[in-house]
Design a protein around this motif. Structure first.
Motif, PDB file in Angstrom:
ATOM      1  N   LYS A 365      57.472  50.692  27.847  1.00  0.00           N
ATOM      2  CA  LYS A 365      58.484  50.966  28.864  1.00  0.00           C
ATOM      3  C   LYS A 365      57.974  50.627  30.256  1.00  0.00           C
ATOM      4  CE  LYS A 365      61.777  54.517  30.317  1.00  0.00           C
ATOM      5  NZ  LYS A 365      62.227  55.925  30.121  1.00  0.00           N
ATOM      6  N   ALA A 366      56.676  50.829  30.471  1.00  0.00           N
ATOM      7  CA  ALA A 366      56.080  50.526  31.770  1.00  0.00           C
ATOM      8  C   ALA A 366      55.683  49.068  31.918  1.00  0.00           C
ATOM      9  CB  ALA A 366      54.854  51.410  31.995  1.00  0.00           C
ATOM     10  N   GLY A 367      55.870  48.257  30.847  1.00  0.00           N
ATOM     11  CA  GLY A 367      55.543  46.841  30.924  1.00  0.00           C
ATOM     12  C   GLY A 367      54.090  46.507  30.687  1.00  0.00           C
ATOM     13  N   ILE A 368      53.331  47.462  30.107  1.00  0.00           N
ATOM     14  CA  ILE A 368      51.905  47.234  29.847  1.00  0.00           C
ATOM     15  C   ILE A 368      51.776  46.571  28.482  1.00  0.00           C
ATOM     16  CG2 ILE A 368      49.604  48.256  29.817  1.00  0.00           C
ATOM     17  CD1 ILE A 368      51.116  48.746  32.414  1.00  0.00           C
ATOM     18  N   THR A 369      51.729  45.246  28.454  1.00  0.00           N
ATOM     19  CA  THR A 369      51.649  44.504  27.198  1.00  0.00           C
ATOM     20  C   THR A 369      50.198  44.322  26.772  1.00  0.00           C
ATOM     21  OG1 THR A 369      51.527  42.340  28.266  1.00  0.00           O
ATOM     22  CG2 THR A 369      53.725  43.254  27.879  1.00  0.00           C
ATOM     23  N   GLU A 370      50.017  43.898  25.514  1.00  0.00           N
ATOM     24  CA  GLU A 370      48.673  43.664  24.988  1.00  0.00           C
ATOM     25  C   GLU A 370      48.019  42.442  25.624  1.00  0.00           C
ATOM     26  OE1 GLU A 370      46.783  45.440  23.052  1.00  0.00           O
ATOM     27  OE2 GLU A 370      48.253  47.033  22.741  1.00  0.00           O
ATOM     28  N   GLY A 371      48.816  41.551  26.192  1.00  0.00           N
ATOM     29  CA  GLY A 371      48.262  40.369  26.826  1.00  0.00           C
ATOM     30  C   GLY A 371      48.022  40.509  28.312  1.00  0.00           C
ATOM     31  N   LEU A 372      48.211  41.716  28.848  1.00  0.00           N
ATOM     32  CA  LEU A 372      48.100  41.927  30.294  1.00  0.00           C
ATOM     33  C   LEU A 372      46.653  42.164  30.718  1.00  0.00           C
ATOM     34  CD1 LEU A 372      49.808  42.375  32.959  1.00  0.00           C
ATOM     35  CD2 LEU A 372      49.570  44.829  32.477  1.00  0.00           C
ATOM     36  N   LEU A 373      46.250  41.515  31.802  1.00  0.00           N
ATOM     37  CA  LEU A 373      44.944  41.716  32.412  1.00  0.00           C
ATOM     38  C   LEU A 373      45.123  42.043  33.883  1.00  0.00           C
ATOM     39  CD1 LEU A 373      43.072  38.684  30.840  1.00  0.00           C
ATOM     40  CD2 LEU A 373      42.607  41.094  30.353  1.00  0.00           C
ATOM     41  N   ARG A 374      44.217  42.853  34.422  1.00  0.00           N
ATOM     42  CA  ARG A 374      44.253  43.198  35.843  1.00  0.00           C
ATOM     43  C   ARG A 374      42.939  42.790  36.496  1.00  0.00           C
ATOM     44  NH1 ARG A 374      43.502  49.234  37.341  1.00  0.00           N
ATOM     45  NH2 ARG A 374      41.352  48.493  37.420  1.00  0.00           N
ATOM     46  N   VAL A 375      43.056  42.017  37.553  1.00  0.00           N
ATOM     47  CA  VAL A 375      41.880  41.627  38.328  1.00  0.00           C
ATOM     48  C   VAL A 375      42.003  42.233  39.719  1.00  0.00           C
ATOM     49  CG1 VAL A 375      40.601  39.725  39.384  1.00  0.00           C
ATOM     50  CG2 VAL A 375      41.496  39.482  37.059  1.00  0.00           C
ATOM     51  N   ALA A 376      41.019  43.033  40.099  1.00  0.00           N
ATOM     52  CA  ALA A 376      40.917  43.507  41.472  1.00  0.00           C
ATOM     53  C   ALA A 376      40.003  42.530  42.194  1.00  0.00           C
ATOM     54  CB  ALA A 376      40.359  44.921  41.513  1.00  0.00           C
ATOM     55  N   VAL A 377      40.575  41.777  43.105  1.00  0.00           N
ATOM     56  CA  VAL A 377      39.867  40.656  43.714  1.00  0.00           C
ATOM     57  C   VAL A 377      38.889  41.161  44.768  1.00  0.00           C
ATOM     58  CG1 VAL A 377      40.117  38.453  44.920  1.00  0.00           C
ATOM     59  CG2 VAL A 377      41.876  39.199  43.286  1.00  0.00           C
ATOM     60  N   GLY A 378      37.627  40.797  44.606  1.00  0.00           N
ATOM     61  CA  GLY A 378      36.583  41.233  45.522  1.00  0.00           C
ATOM     62  C   GLY A 378      36.366  40.264  46.667  1.00  0.00           C
ATOM     63  N   LEU A 379      35.164  40.275  47.200  1.00  0.00           N
ATOM     64  CA  LEU A 379      34.848  39.471  48.384  1.00  0.00           C
ATOM     65  C   LEU A 379      33.960  38.264  48.071  1.00  0.00           C
ATOM     66  CD1 LEU A 379      34.245  42.240  51.085  1.00  0.00           C
ATOM     67  CD2 LEU A 379      36.391  41.190  50.327  1.00  0.00           C
ATOM     68  N   GLU A 380      33.796  37.949  46.786  1.00  0.00           N
ATOM     69  CA  GLU A 380      33.057  36.737  46.450  1.00  0.00           C
ATOM     70  C   GLU A 380      33.862  35.500  46.866  1.00  0.00           C
ATOM     71  OE1 GLU A 380      32.602  39.783  43.029  1.00  0.00           O
ATOM     72  OE2 GLU A 380      34.269  38.811  44.094  1.00  0.00           O
ATOM     73  N   HIS A 381      33.241  34.334  46.831  1.00  0.00           N
ATOM     74  CA  HIS A 381      33.968  33.106  47.146  1.00  0.00           C
ATOM     75  C   HIS A 381      35.064  32.895  46.107  1.00  0.00           C
ATOM     76  CE1 HIS A 381      34.875  28.921  48.066  1.00  0.00           C
ATOM     77  NE2 HIS A 381      34.145  29.049  49.175  1.00  0.00           N
ATOM     78  N   ILE A 382      36.234  32.524  46.553  1.00  0.00           N
ATOM     79  CA  ILE A 382      37.383  32.425  45.665  1.00  0.00           C
ATOM     80  C   ILE A 382      37.157  31.393  44.556  1.00  0.00           C
ATOM     81  CG2 ILE A 382      38.526  30.806  47.236  1.00  0.00           C
ATOM     82  CD1 ILE A 382      40.146  33.368  44.809  1.00  0.00           C
ATOM     83  N   GLU A 383      36.443  30.313  44.840  1.00  0.00           N
ATOM     84  CA  GLU A 383      36.218  29.301  43.813  1.00  0.00           C
ATOM     85  C   GLU A 383      35.317  29.827  42.700  1.00  0.00           C
ATOM     86  OE1 GLU A 383      37.928  26.600  43.595  1.00  0.00           O
ATOM     87  OE2 GLU A 383      38.944  27.046  45.493  1.00  0.00           O
TER      88      GLU A 383
END
Length: 393
Positions: A365-383
């Motif tokens: 119901k909340a949209g949390i699928t088995e294929g979902l990933l979460r990335v909290a983007v840090g301060l490293e170089h984006i590349e």
């Protein structure tokens, strides 16, 4: 002594550095750390007056400590609030707020896309004591209105939500809550006061997991409740008695985190935007959730309500859990951990970690699928962040 009055006209970036300092007679330049459980008094009369609140002063670190007070004052200034009370964690802040505002037979209307522990608190602990909760689509104002009952006392909202970055119109939800005689509590963890100030949009209280962006380095736990003096005083009385208190050392660490918050959030947001745009182009990615993308359903609301899209990017990969775990296992730089708000980028699979303890039906119901990933983007170089994710994509 405090420098609150001198800070009234400062910009937010300056408040984060200069606001809410508690200095001693030694006139230290850095915020001092008061590692003490209790404080002494000049006389029995002074002790009695302090314990009754007749005169200001510090008595016992479960509820009064100069270092913790400095953190509270600074955070309140940054949120544009009258007052803040610090707690041991973000969940302690939510629990203290709810146990203060609610009693058996009361009703909560809440956004359905929530941190898993918040759902467990509402359904399990509060439900055990006779508090009802109705979950609604955060973006559907008609659903908020339809969920109101005669016993509704609190509206609760995460915006952006964890992990799908759903947004709600804070001002509109506040109007519905107030018309129903209820209070609106907003979890501002994902944005922090650097990107969003819910109180200025009509919220009554803001709660924080200070563990996240307010610290910003993954060092300590902490939480806070921010709002009017009248409401925060009620939460303070609960914290004073029940004791879910922020430790002075943690407050001291968090104060240093606040000093770099605005600078860090600028970089977080810019990198998250770039990563979200890149992920949209990857063949194994079926959907990207990020408020800074025009494809996000509340993109225009994010532009009005937030100063940037935030620092959390969630995305779905084709192939369900097996494919998602392959991405998690393949990274070599990004940290595999469920925490967020760190200078180090992190990745997690919400369905098996942060939201594992809620039912499969609630996850769906909340949209949390088995294929979902979460990335909290840090301060490293984006590349470097892109290259690391590409190993599993």
């Amino acid at each position: 002594m405090s420098n609150d009055d001198a800070c009234l006209n400062f910009h937010p970036e300056t408040l984060a550095i200069r606001g809410g300092r508690e200095t001693s007679e030694y006139r230290e330049h850095s915020q001092s750390l008061h590692l003490t459980s209790s404080f002494t008094f000049d006389s029995a009369a002074q002790a009695a007056a302090m314990f009754l609140g007749e005169i200001d002063g510090y008595t016992y670190s479960r509820f009064t400590n100069p270092t913790v007070s400095a953190f509270q004052q600074r955070l309140a200034m940054m949120e544009g609030a009258e007052r803040a009370i610090a707690t041991a964690s973000g969940m302690a802040a939510i629990q203290a707020t709810m146990l203060t505002l609610l009693k058996a037979g009361d009703h909560i209307v809440s956004s359905q896309s929530l941190f898993g522990s918040t759902i467990n608190l509402f359904n399990g602990i509060l439900g055990k004591f006779g508090v009802e909760v109705t979950y609604v689509d955060a973006a559907n104002l008609d659903a908020w209105q339809a969920a109101v009952k005669p016993n509704t006392k609190v509206f609760f909202l995460e915006t952006p939500s964890n992990p799908l970055t759903d947004l709600a119109d804070i001002a509109a939800v506040a109007d519905i809550a107030h018309a129903a005689g209820a209070l609106l509590v907003v979890d501002n963890c994902f944005c922090s006061p650097a990107l969003q100030q819910p109180l200025k949009l009509g919220a009554d209280l803001v709660v924080h997991s200070a563990t996240k962006y307010l610290d910003g380095h993954g060092r300590v736990m902490g939480g806070a409740v921010v709002g009017s003096d009248k409401l925060v005083e009620q939460v303070y009385l609960h914290v004073r008695t029940a004791g879910p208190t922020l430790a002075p050392f943690n407050a001291w660490v968090l104060l240093s985190g606040l000093e770099t918050l605005h600078l860090r959030m600028e970089k977080h947001v810019a990198s998250a935007q770039a990563l979200a745009e890149w992920l949209q182009q990857q063949p194994g990615v079926t959907r990207v959730f990020f408020p800074g993308l025009p494809s996000h359903p509340q993109y225009e609301l994010a532009r009005r309500q937030q100063r940037g899209g935030g620092a959390v990017v969630s995305f779905e990969v084709a192939g369900g859990r097996e494919a998602a775990w392959r991405v998690v296992d393949a990274v070599q730089m990004i940290s595999r951990t469920a925490n967020l708000g760190d200078v180090k980028s992190t990745i997690t699979h919400p369905a098996s970690t942060t939201h594992a303890r809620i039912t499969p039906e609630a996850r769906a119901k909340a949209g949390i699928t088995e294929g979902l990933l979460r990335v909290a983007v840090g301060l490293e170089h984006i590349e470097d962040i892109k290259a690391d994710l590409l190993r599993g994509l």
